[in-house]
Enzyme design. Structure first.
Site, PDB file in Angstrom:
ATOM      1  N   GLY A 278     -12.765  -4.150  -8.541  1.00 44.69           N
ATOM      2  CA  GLY A 278     -11.405  -4.661  -8.380  1.00 44.69           C
ATOM      3  C   GLY A 278     -11.443  -5.890  -7.505  1.00 44.69           C
ATOM      4  O   GLY A 278     -11.349  -7.022  -7.970  1.00 44.69           O
ATOM      5  N   CYS A 346       9.441  -8.928  12.237  1.00 40.37           N
ATOM      6  CA  CYS A 346       9.843  -8.352  13.518  1.00 40.37           C
ATOM      7  C   CYS A 346       8.913  -7.190  13.852  1.00 40.37           C
ATOM      8  O   CYS A 346       9.296  -6.022  13.895  1.00 40.37           O
ATOM      9  CB  CYS A 346      11.297  -7.885  13.453  1.00 40.37           C
ATOM     10  N   TYR A 374      -5.333  -6.928  -3.329  1.00 38.31           N
ATOM     11  CA  TYR A 374      -4.554  -6.141  -2.360  1.00 38.31           C
ATOM     12  C   TYR A 374      -3.657  -7.016  -1.497  1.00 38.31           C
ATOM     13  O   TYR A 374      -3.421  -6.718  -0.333  1.00 38.31           O
ATOM     14  CB  TYR A 374      -5.480  -5.272  -1.497  1.00 38.31           C
TER      15      TYR A 374
END
Length: 419
Positions: A278, A346, A374
């Site tokens: 992957g 935040c 990813y």
């Protein structure tokens, strides 16, 4: 064959060449933050893996959880790569990208049996990772369908404990110590086991780890008479910075091919050797482009605050992953100042620490490397922020392959009730 060091230079400098000629234009045309994938890099990685295993009957099954953009999947199909999915939703994406059910394998990980049924109903080969599901499969389907079994070889591999999957405490696969119970279920339901699978983990540098796990597979395979495939997973190490170690694919090809051919000879027929890369196929192809919102001079160092963060690329915060960061607005200037690079969330949102860059100003465009795997697939709407657009750059042309989200996307599944 191209030598190992030359291939590394191709990947490193090929992407830099694209940055110098097109990336600023892409940022201007599509805005930032923006994911950019270089399809030619993906094609080169596919070819390198094939060349390393040219002596055996090897099939590449792209582990699409790394990047499920439907145009990236379509490119994989164009390159002759099959696909491995881990959810019915990924299976539907693969079908939508043009893969036939015969080209798809579903590797389950503790899923409900309804997901097994959903994939079986589409004609997809399923890979089962626990005894309970294997028994349910036998009860419902008996010998009527082929099936894969995923084992846990108890071979540790992977650079980070969060991405190591083959060790004795891992949740993945049926422990090799339970071979007797596997065989009991196989005999009870006359299961048609056509393949065995293992995946040791990610970021494996040493080919000997694959060979060690292969020996476990070869020993188990002796107990199954009708195997067609042995799947060794993926987990190849990719470079993240200059001088970084990566899996020596050519050496692995020599080692594992020789051992695989010897096993096939003793087994009595030639099997297919499968890999499920992957990250190896897409990581180096991807960049996340972001703009500098603020240059903040602190007593302990200067911060560059970008218009992206862990909502778009969570790997630095989740895995302490290193990603190269480059100022492409000042690509021709000397790197002279050290910065800490942070996101706009935040939260504590570190992207990169203590990096030397050219003198950077607000509005400059930064490129974050190794963002092809990813990145978007783990992105979120945390802080109710939009996920970025995606562009595929292939054979000299750029293609918008996902629109940037809008407020309508944030709201579309929410229901405002009267209180």
């Amino acid at each position: 064959m191209v030598c190992y060091s030359s291939i590394l230079l191709i990947f490193v400098f090929y992407t830099f060449q694209m940055e110098n000629t097109t990336l600023l234009e892409l940022a201007e045309n599509y805005g930032t933050p923006l994911y950019v994938y270089d399809g030619d890099v993906i094609a080169a990685k596919v070819e390198r893996l094939r060349a390393a295993f040219k002596e055996v009957n090897m099939k590449i099954k792209y582990a699409c959880k790394a990047n499920t953009n439907i145009s990236v999947l379509a490119l994989m199909k164009k390159l002759g790569v099959d696909i491995d999915v881990v959810s019915p939703q990924e299976m539907k994406l693969a079908l939508s990208a043009g893969f036939s059910p015969e080209q798809i394998t579903f590797t389950s990980s503790g899923v409900g049996f309804d997901e097994i049924e959903a994939c079986v109903n589409e004609g997809v080969l399923v890979n089962i990772d626990n005894l309970s599901t294997l028994e349910k499969f036998g009860q419902k389907y008996g010998s009527s369908l082929p099936v894969f079994i995923r084992i846990r070889p108890n071979v540790a591999g992977g650079g980070n404990e969060k991405i190591s999957t083959g060790h004795g405490n891992s949740k993945f696969g049926i422990p090799i110590e339970q071979k007797g119970e596997i065989l009991k279920l196989v005999n009870k339901y006359q299961l048609r086991i056509v393949g065995l699978h293992q995946h040791t983990g990610s970021d494996i540098k040493d080919g000997s780890t694959f060979v060690q796990a292969a020996e476990v597979m070869f020993e188990l395979a002796k107990d199954f008479d009708n195997l067609q495939y042995l799947d060794f997973g993926g987990g190849f190490k990719v470079p993240y910075k200059e001088g970084d170690v990566e899996t020596d694919m050519e050496d692995l090809g020599v080692q594992l091919s020789a051992r695989f051919k010897a096993f096939c000879a003793s087994y009595g027929r030639e099997l297919e050797l499968w890999f499920e890369p992957g990250k190896y196929l897409v990581s180096e192809s991807g960049l996340l482009l972001a703009s500098v919102n603020v240059v903040k001079n602190n007593p302990n160092g200067t911060l560059l605050g970008l218009n992206t963060g862990l909502n778009h690329l969570i790997r630095p915060m989740m895995y302490d992953a290193y990603h190269g960061v480059y100022n492409i607005s000042k690509a021709k200037e000397e790197a002279s100042k050290r910065y800490n690079i942070v996101g706009y969330m935040c939260e504590t949102d570190d992207i990169a620490k203590d990096r030397t860059l050219p003198e950077t100003e607000e509005g400059d465009i930064m490129a974050i490397r190794n963002a092809g795997a990813y990145g978007f697939t783990m992105a979120s709407n945390y802080n109710s922020r939009f996920r970025p657009a995606e562009v595929l750059y292939y054979q000299g042309k750029s293609h918008l392959v996902r629109k940037r989200e809008t407020m309508e996307d944030i709201l579309k599944n929410q229901i405002l009730i009267e209180l």
